[in-house]
Design a protein around this motif. Structure first.
Motif, short mmCIF file in Angstrom:
data_model
loop_
_atom_site.label_atom_id
_atom_site.label_comp_id
_atom_site.label_asym_id
_atom_site.label_seq_id
_atom_site.Cartn_x
_atom_site.Cartn_y
_atom_site.Cartn_z
N ALA A 231 0.82 -1.21 0.00
CA ALA A 231 0.00 0.00 0.00
C ALA A 231 0.85 1.26 0.00
CB ALA A 231 -0.93 0.00 1.21
N LEU A 232 2.03 1.20 0.63
CA LEU A 232 2.89 2.37 0.75
C LEU A 232 3.77 2.60 -0.48
CD1 LEU A 232 4.06 2.03 4.46
CD2 LEU A 232 2.65 3.87 3.51
N LEU A 233 3.86 1.62 -1.37
CA LEU A 233 4.76 1.74 -2.51
C LEU A 233 4.45 2.95 -3.40
CD1 LEU A 233 7.16 0.66 -4.05
CD2 LEU A 233 5.60 -0.91 -5.26
N PRO A 234 3.18 3.23 -3.77
CA PRO A 234 2.94 4.42 -4.58
C PRO A 234 3.39 5.71 -3.90
CG PRO A 234 1.03 2.97 -4.62
CD PRO A 234 1.95 2.43 -3.57
N ALA A 235 3.21 5.80 -2.60
CA ALA A 235 3.66 6.99 -1.87
C ALA A 235 5.18 7.09 -1.91
CB ALA A 235 3.17 6.94 -0.42
N LYS A 236 5.85 5.98 -1.75
CA LYS A 236 7.31 6.00 -1.80
C LYS A 236 7.81 6.39 -3.18
CE LYS A 236 8.30 2.70 1.93
NZ LYS A 236 9.01 1.46 2.31
N MET A 237 7.15 5.94 -4.21
CA MET A 237 7.53 6.31 -5.57
C MET A 237 7.34 7.80 -5.80
SD MET A 237 5.87 3.01 -7.57
CE MET A 237 6.28 3.61 -9.21
N MET A 238 6.23 8.33 -5.32
CA MET A 238 5.97 9.76 -5.44
C MET A 238 7.01 10.57 -4.68
SD MET A 238 4.66 12.47 -3.47
CE MET A 238 3.61 11.70 -2.24
N LEU A 239 7.31 10.15 -3.45
CA LEU A 239 8.26 10.87 -2.63
C LEU A 239 9.66 10.84 -3.25
CD1 LEU A 239 7.04 9.71 0.88
CD2 LEU A 239 7.09 12.07 0.07
N ALA A 240 10.05 9.70 -3.79
CA ALA A 240 11.36 9.61 -4.43
C ALA A 240 11.47 10.58 -5.60
CB ALA A 240 11.62 8.19 -4.90
N PHE A 241 10.39 10.71 -6.37
CA PHE A 241 10.40 11.61 -7.52
C PHE A 241 10.47 13.06 -7.08
CE2 PHE A 241 7.78 14.21 -10.50
CZ PHE A 241 8.69 14.23 -11.55
N TYR A 242 9.63 13.45 -6.12
CA TYR A 242 9.59 14.85 -5.70
C TYR A 242 10.84 15.24 -4.91
CZ TYR A 242 4.96 16.04 -7.39
OH TYR A 242 3.90 16.33 -8.21
N ILE A 243 11.27 14.37 -4.00
CA ILE A 243 12.43 14.70 -3.17
C ILE A 243 13.72 14.57 -3.96
CG2 ILE A 243 13.74 13.93 -1.14
CD1 ILE A 243 10.87 13.14 0.00
N GLY A 244 13.74 13.63 -4.88
CA GLY A 244 14.95 13.42 -5.66
C GLY A 244 15.06 14.27 -6.90
N ILE A 283 13.88 4.98 -4.38
CA ILE A 283 12.62 4.56 -3.76
C ILE A 283 12.89 3.74 -2.50
CG2 ILE A 283 10.55 3.15 -4.09
CD1 ILE A 283 10.72 3.92 -7.09
N GLN A 284 13.91 2.91 -2.55
CA GLN A 284 14.22 2.05 -1.41
C GLN A 284 14.68 2.84 -0.19
OE1 GLN A 284 17.06 -0.88 -2.69
NE2 GLN A 284 15.75 -1.64 -4.34
N TYR A 285 15.18 4.05 -0.40
CA TYR A 285 15.64 4.87 0.72
C TYR A 285 14.53 5.73 1.33
CZ TYR A 285 20.57 3.72 0.18
OH TYR A 285 21.77 3.06 0.15
N VAL A 286 13.34 5.73 0.74
CA VAL A 286 12.23 6.48 1.34
C VAL A 286 11.81 5.77 2.61
CG1 VAL A 286 9.85 7.29 1.07
CG2 VAL A 286 11.43 7.35 -0.89
N PRO A 287 11.87 6.42 3.78
CA PRO A 287 11.53 5.75 5.04
C PRO A 287 10.06 5.34 5.09
CG PRO A 287 12.69 7.83 5.43
CD PRO A 287 12.31 7.81 3.99
#
Length: 338
Positions: A231-244, A283-287
């Motif tokens: 369930a958290l994977l889409p959020a992690k993908m989004m965060l990786a894109f915006y933060i990275g 993505i793997q580094y998104v807590p």
């Protein structure tokens, strides 16, 4: 607590029905508002007008209309027109965007975003109040214009159309501490891109000057799934894109916000990987903790439990978005929140 549906901006093509169907569903379920966005593709007002023409009571918000996309008076014209056509349902959400978009797409300088925002909001409010011809000393949006190339015949003007509401609500998207403080002083609401009800202290001081009735409407990704990690994977993908990648190495407001929220080492690593072309590693580094706190993810029962923290926060509206914004998801959220 109210619910808003954040439809975002389009991808390569617009939705088949212009998002009319899902907006109508949200309206029938008691959602308070529906919101559109812009980046460097579709504009923010046209899809909202399309949706407004096919709905009757749900509020219509821009989250966000980029300041550099149009002058303050042009923005005020669009807002007052849509407010009239929708019988007073318009909410004007504004934001400065970032230097890559402002300078790379709109061809304008990004300097002094706080001062530009103050001038912009002041001019928009002048148009909506229609008390006198609109004028501004500048320096960012001087009215009338008297700089290089001016003819010298410009004069302050009052809008021909009488705005429906002088107090049409203006919300601001803000991330930095000074920007959030200014938002609390000059706006009717705040549109945080990431908000954790478990870390209210991050913004507590900046919100002290907010007026009574001040609205806080964060973007909250929702993904209902019995498998929490999935369930958290889409959020992690989004965060990786915006933060990275949503910003340069020196100017990335999303990364700076993640650092202030207690995840500086992880934010630095995400950006390092993303800018090096290692997006999967980023993505793997998104807590998991960070992704979990700013979203509503996992089984339905867990989401119901975690909603209590949002109810105990200053948040007034949840602007929901997610990988499956279908009728079943909206109905579940209406059941849990409303």
């Amino acid at each position: 607590m109210k619910l808003g549906l954040q439809l975002g901006y389009w991808g390569a093509k617009p939705p088949a029905d212009g998002n009319v169907g899902i907006a109508r569903t949200a309206e029938s379920l008691g959602f308070d508002s529906v919101w559109t966005a812009e980046s460097w593709g579709n504009d923010v007002f046209t899809p909202l007008a399309w949706i407004g023409a096919h709905t009757s009571k749900i509020k219509l918000g821009t989250a966000i209309a980029q300041l550099s996309a149009r002058t303050p008076t042009a923005c005020a014209m669009a807002a007052l027109a849509l407010d009239h056509l929708s019988s007073g349902r318009m909410i004007l959400g504004l934001g400065v965007s970032g230097p890559q978009v402002v300078e790379g797409w709109y061809g304008q300088p990004f300097e002094k975003p706080l001062a530009r925002t103050r001038e912009y909001v002041d001019i928009v409010r002048q148009v909506l109040r229609r008390e006198a011809p609109v004028s501004s000393a500048g320096p960012h949006y001087p009215l009338p214009y008297t700089g290089p190339g001016a003819t010298g015949v410009g004069k302050p003007l009052r809008p021909i159309v009488h705005p429906l509401r002088a107090d049409l609500p203006i919300y601001l998207g803000a991330e930095g501490p000074k920007n959030v403080s200014q938002t609390a002083r000059i706006a009717d609401g705040w549109l945080p891109v990431y908000y954790s009800p478990f870390r209210q202290e991050v913004y507590a001081d900046q919100l002290k000057e907010a007026r009574p009735g001040f609205e806080i409407a964060p973007l909250v990704l929702v993904n209902i799934d019995d498998d929490l990690e999935k369930a958290l994977l889409p959020a992690k993908m989004m965060l990786a894109f915006y933060i990275g990648g949503m910003g340069s190495q020196e100017h990335n407001f999303h990364k700076n916000l993640m650092c202030r929220m207690g995840f500086e080492a992880e934010a630095n690593k995400i950006q390092e990987c993303f800018l090096a072309g290692r997006q999967a590693e980023a993505i793997q580094y998104v807590p998991t903790q960070f992704a979990d706190e700013i979203t509503l993810s996992g089984p339905k029962a867990r989401i119901k439990e975690r909603l209590q923290a949002w109810r105990e926060s200053p948040v007034t509206t949840l602007l929901i978005n997610g990988p499956r914004m279908d009728e079943a998801t909206l109905r579940t959220l209406a059941e849990l929140v409303l």
